[in-house]
Write a protein that holds these residues in place. Structure first.
Motif, PDB file in Angstrom:
ATOM      1  N   GLY A  61      56.026  -8.646 -33.474  1.00 12.87           N
ATOM      2  CA  GLY A  61      54.599  -8.899 -33.421  1.00 12.87           C
ATOM      3  C   GLY A  61      53.855  -7.577 -33.460  1.00 12.87           C
ATOM      4  N   LEU A  85      49.287  -7.939 -30.893  1.00 12.62           N
ATOM      5  CA  LEU A  85      49.010  -9.299 -30.450  1.00 12.62           C
ATOM      6  C   LEU A  85      47.911  -9.297 -29.385  1.00 12.62           C
ATOM      7  CD1 LEU A  85      52.643 -10.727 -30.181  1.00 12.62           C
ATOM      8  CD2 LEU A  85      51.030 -10.918 -32.091  1.00 12.62           C
ATOM      9  N   PRO A 103      54.753 -12.484 -24.846  1.00 15.06           N
ATOM     10  CA  PRO A 103      54.763 -13.385 -25.998  1.00 15.06           C
ATOM     11  C   PRO A 103      56.128 -13.976 -26.345  1.00 15.06           C
ATOM     12  CG  PRO A 103      54.675 -11.110 -26.725  1.00 15.06           C
ATOM     13  CD  PRO A 103      54.609 -11.084 -25.230  1.00 15.06           C
ATOM     14  N   VAL A 136      52.262 -18.483 -31.612  1.00 18.55           N
ATOM     15  CA  VAL A 136      52.629 -17.472 -30.627  1.00 18.55           C
ATOM     16  C   VAL A 136      51.961 -17.855 -29.303  1.00 18.55           C
ATOM     17  CG1 VAL A 136      52.582 -15.011 -30.031  1.00 18.55           C
ATOM     18  CG2 VAL A 136      52.710 -15.710 -32.430  1.00 18.55           C
ATOM     19  N   GLY A 164      46.242 -10.004 -34.267  1.00 14.56           N
ATOM     20  CA  GLY A 164      47.685 -10.190 -34.225  1.00 14.56           C
ATOM     21  C   GLY A 164      48.310 -10.566 -35.557  1.00 14.56           C
TER      22      GLY A 164
END
Length: 177
Positions: free
Chosen positions: A25, A28, A38, A82, A159
């Motif tokens: 990621g 984010l 996450p 997510v 993100g």
């Protein structure tokens, strides 16, 4: 017959497997004090898979493979969400994206027998109809077709998720070709 395995109806209808490597990621959203915990959930049809939770990191690296069974090459829409893991309350949503794996599977169906290593089979442009953050190449490499992509998350302030698609042929399955 002796020695021949009985195939389940699921295996007979199976075309193959779609491996989704959730790489990382990027930037984010913050859902806790200064960070988030996450994890990613993939849904395709009735299948639901998730990564492990990465604690206190808005730039997590999962490098985790999630494998989906494909029975219909016309129904390969994957929904990615997510979430921020919370211990005492409901997990917070940190954005989502849709992946249409159809163009990828079309590239898998092509004949690759004589392609040189690293050949770009097709290019998929970022646009309103997909969540791609940038152009994505479907590439023939090491005897297989792969697609690296970066998805821009929707319904969130910031993100992206980097992932890779890979097709896996299964002996005894119908296959794509």
């Amino acid at each position: 017959m002796v020695g021949s395995p009985v195939m389940s109806s699921e295996m007979q209808n199976l075309l193959g497997l779609l491996r989704v490597r959730i790489k990382r990621g990027i930037n984010l959203a913050v859902r806790d004090l200064n960070t988030s915990d996450p994890y990613v959930v993939l849904k395709m049809g009735r299948q639901r898979l998730k990564t492990r939770v990465i604690r206190k990191d808005i730039n997590p690296e999962w490098n985790e493979d999630l494998t989906l069974s494909v029975s219909d090459s016309n129904d390969v829409n994957i929904h990615l969400t997510v979430y921020d893991h919370d211990t005492f309350t409901m997990d917070d949503k940190m954005g989502d994206a849709d992946i249409d794996a159809g163009p990828f599977l079309d590239a898998v169906k092509m004949n690759h027998d004589r392609l040189p290593e690293g050949t770009v089979v097709t290019k998929i442009q970022a646009g309103r109809s997909n969540c791609l953050a940038e152009e994505s190449d479907v590439v023939w490499t090491q005897g297989r077709v792969i697609q690296d992509m970066c998805l821009r998350l929707r319904h969130v302030e910031t993100g992206e998720i980097e992932l890779q698609l890979q097709w896996i042929d299964l002996p005894g399955s119908k296959g794509l070709r």
